[in-house]
Design a protein around this motif. Structure first.
Motif, PDB file in Angstrom:
ATOM      1  N   LEU A  91       4.785   7.598  -0.425  1.00  0.00           N
ATOM      2  CA  LEU A  91       4.996   6.923   0.985  1.00  0.00           C
ATOM      3  C   LEU A  91       4.531   5.951   1.273  1.00  0.00           C
ATOM      4  CD1 LEU A  91       4.055   9.998   3.114  1.00  0.00           C
ATOM      5  CD2 LEU A  91       6.405   9.752   2.120  1.00  0.00           C
ATOM      6  N   ASN A  92       5.461   4.984   2.058  1.00  0.00           N
ATOM      7  CA  ASN A  92       4.987   3.495   2.397  1.00  0.00           C
ATOM      8  C   ASN A  92       4.247   3.723   3.817  1.00  0.00           C
ATOM      9  OD1 ASN A  92       6.679   3.766   4.317  1.00  0.00           O
ATOM     10  ND2 ASN A  92       8.219   2.525   3.320  1.00  0.00           N
ATOM     11  N   SER A  93       4.018   2.571   4.406  1.00  0.00           N
ATOM     12  CA  SER A  93       3.019   2.734   5.691  1.00  0.00           C
ATOM     13  C   SER A  93       3.920   3.205   6.535  1.00  0.00           C
ATOM     14  CB  SER A  93       2.537   1.225   5.960  1.00  0.00           C
ATOM     15  OG  SER A  93       3.666   0.414   6.225  1.00  0.00           O
ATOM     16  N   LYS A  94       5.339   3.456   6.584  1.00  0.00           N
ATOM     17  CA  LYS A  94       6.079   3.679   7.642  1.00  0.00           C
ATOM     18  C   LYS A  94       6.182   5.236   7.626  1.00  0.00           C
ATOM     19  CE  LYS A  94       8.393  -0.672   8.338  1.00  0.00           C
ATOM     20  NZ  LYS A  94       9.777  -1.142   8.422  1.00  0.00           N
ATOM     21  N   ASN A  95       5.704   5.853   6.538  1.00  0.00           N
ATOM     22  CA  ASN A  95       5.715   7.250   6.339  1.00  0.00           C
ATOM     23  C   ASN A  95       6.978   7.746   5.631  1.00  0.00           C
ATOM     24  OD1 ASN A  95       4.074   9.723   6.111  1.00  0.00           O
ATOM     25  ND2 ASN A  95       5.747  10.692   7.728  1.00  0.00           N
ATOM     26  N   GLU A  96       7.874   6.568   4.827  1.00  0.00           N
ATOM     27  CA  GLU A  96       9.300   6.916   4.268  1.00  0.00           C
ATOM     28  C   GLU A  96       8.881   6.833   2.781  1.00  0.00           C
ATOM     29  OE1 GLU A  96      11.387   3.547   7.393  1.00  0.00           O
ATOM     30  OE2 GLU A  96      10.624   2.955   5.125  1.00  0.00           O
ATOM     31  N   VAL A  97       9.967   7.985   2.392  1.00  0.00           N
ATOM     32  CA  VAL A  97       9.575   8.196   0.973  1.00  0.00           C
ATOM     33  C   VAL A  97      10.109   7.097   0.091  1.00  0.00           C
ATOM     34  CG1 VAL A  97      10.415   9.776  -0.720  1.00  0.00           C
ATOM     35  CG2 VAL A  97       9.942  10.653   1.395  1.00  0.00           C
TER      36      VAL A  97
ATOM     37  N   ASN B 295       0.898  -1.130  -0.102  1.00  0.00           N
ATOM     38  CA  ASN B 295       0.022  -0.034   0.166  1.00  0.00           C
ATOM     39  C   ASN B 295       0.802   1.174   0.140  1.00  0.00           C
ATOM     40  OD1 ASN B 295      -2.716  -1.526   0.049  1.00  0.00           O
ATOM     41  ND2 ASN B 295      -2.351  -1.530   2.372  1.00  0.00           N
ATOM     42  N   ILE B 296       0.482   2.181  -0.608  1.00  0.00           N
ATOM     43  CA  ILE B 296       1.138   3.630  -0.853  1.00  0.00           C
ATOM     44  C   ILE B 296       0.151   4.544  -0.755  1.00  0.00           C
ATOM     45  CG2 ILE B 296       3.040   2.486  -2.222  1.00  0.00           C
ATOM     46  CD1 ILE B 296       0.629   4.800  -4.049  1.00  0.00           C
ATOM     47  N   ARG B 297       0.713   5.739  -0.389  1.00  0.00           N
ATOM     48  CA  ARG B 297      -0.037   7.009  -0.464  1.00  0.00           C
ATOM     49  C   ARG B 297       0.836   8.034  -0.936  1.00  0.00           C
ATOM     50  NH1 ARG B 297      -4.099   9.358   2.631  1.00  0.00           N
ATOM     51  NH2 ARG B 297      -4.195   7.499   3.792  1.00  0.00           N
ATOM     52  N   ILE B 298       0.155   8.780  -1.916  1.00  0.00           N
ATOM     53  CA  ILE B 298       0.854   9.958  -2.638  1.00  0.00           C
ATOM     54  C   ILE B 298       0.201  11.589  -2.288  1.00  0.00           C
ATOM     55  CG2 ILE B 298       1.459  10.840  -4.878  1.00  0.00           C
ATOM     56  CD1 ILE B 298       0.839   8.040  -6.166  1.00  0.00           C
TER      57      ILE B 298
END
Length: 335
Positions: free
Chosen positions: A284-290, A227-230
């Protein structure tokens, strides 16, 4: 006994629910707010001083163009002392984007954009018929301002009726309202290899002694299905030039596959819905890392496969972020 057991179960449920709102003892809303604060709005434009002489109206008009925007996109803060990563094409030559080429703006490019900015203003405020009058051709388009501006600019140059006294590229960065930081001008430090479609650029702002909210950069390859967030600023977000602060939009999805172009540049394909303006924004990944930045497209047989023409969002691997930062001795937090 029954009441005691019920109380224990309720307390346990509350504790579990409370824990669900934390990752490594950090509230989840901290991650989303920090991600938003670290995502910036990037405007690529020009400034300059131009004079235009109109022989029909017998007047010369002087223009001081403080800032004329050409392209907008997103970026992510990667260092607390002011380094920002964005996409190459966001701060490059907008004209080259139309022919699917990554290219920085040359002095001639900047001068041309400053001339066109002045001519566009002149046509709108003084004499929209100038192009037709200079050419002696009533067929010169008056309805298409962009085409009319180009034609009129060329005619003014041919007749020595336009003069540029000063011109430069200006890159402005606007910050999330949560930071309380007013817009800053950015210096273009470095860009990726245009020949291989390495769509990454490094900017530097001067935060005047303030520590900016920088995100960590992942050195690990993401996995299919992850899962990713942009975060970013889509073109329809109605950000105006007068706004002192902004707030990014966000979109979510998952990783579908890896993609490599003919130069072995690594991209990732996602099913997240993205739009023009998100380019350069952090993925970003689930750890809030780029784990990467959203990009324009990939080279395929000498041309771009544009993300806007496909069903998928594409992002450049964070390895290229790490590479350009290391080459320029930028202190970043790598996980």
């Amino acid at each position: 006994m029954k009441n005691t057991l019920t109380s224990v179960l309720i307390l346990l449920a509350v504790f579990v629910t409370y824990e669900a709102f934390f990752i490594d003892n950090t509230p989840l809303n901290y991650f989303s707010s920090k991600s938003a604060s670290s995502t910036v709005y990037v405007e690529n434009g020009v400034s300059g001083i131009v004079t235009i002489t109109d022989p029909s109206l017998h007047k010369t008009v002087w223009f001081n163009i403080s800032f004329y925007p050409l392209e907008t996109g997103s970026g992510v803060i990667v260092s607390k002392n002011g380094y920002i990563i964005t996409a190459f094409h966001v701060i490059g030559d907008p004209e080259s984007n139309t022919i699917n080429v990554l290219k920085t703006m040359s002095d001639d490019d900047i001068k041309t954009y400053v001339e066109q900015a002045a001519v566009s203003t002149y046509l709108s405020n003084y004499n929209p018929q100038l192009g037709a009058e200079l050419s002696g051709n009533d067929m010169v388009s008056q309805s298409n301002l962009s085409a009319n501006t180009r034609t009129t600019t060329d005619l003014l140059i041919q007749n020595n009726l336009i003069s540029v006294k000063y011109y430069k590229q200006v890159i402005k960065v606007k910050f999330s309202s949560a930071t309380g930081i007013k817009p800053l001008n950015a210096q273009l430090v470095d860009v990726g290899n245009s020949g291989s479609d390495n769509d990454v650029a490094l900017l530097k702002v001067n935060p005047a002694g303030r520590n900016l909210p920088a995100l960590k950069i992942s050195s690990h390859d993401p996995k299919n299905g992850e899962n990713i967030r942009i975060y970013g600023y889509p073109a329809d977000s109605n950000v105006t030039q007068s706004q002192l602060s902004v707030n990014p939009s966000t979109t979510t999805g998952s990783l579908i596959s890896e993609v490599r172009n003919s130069h072995d540049i690594l991209y990732y394909k996602t099913n997240a819905s993205t739009f023009p303006g998100y380019s350069g924004g952090p993925v970003l990944n689930s750890k809030n890392e780029v784990i990467g930045i959203l990009i324009y497209g990939i080279q395929s047989k000498g041309s771009f496969l544009q993300q806007i023409k496909s069903r998928y969002g594409l992002f450049l691997s964070s390895n290229y972020i790490i590479q350009i930062c290391r080459e320029n001795e930028v202190p970043i937090d790598i996980t």
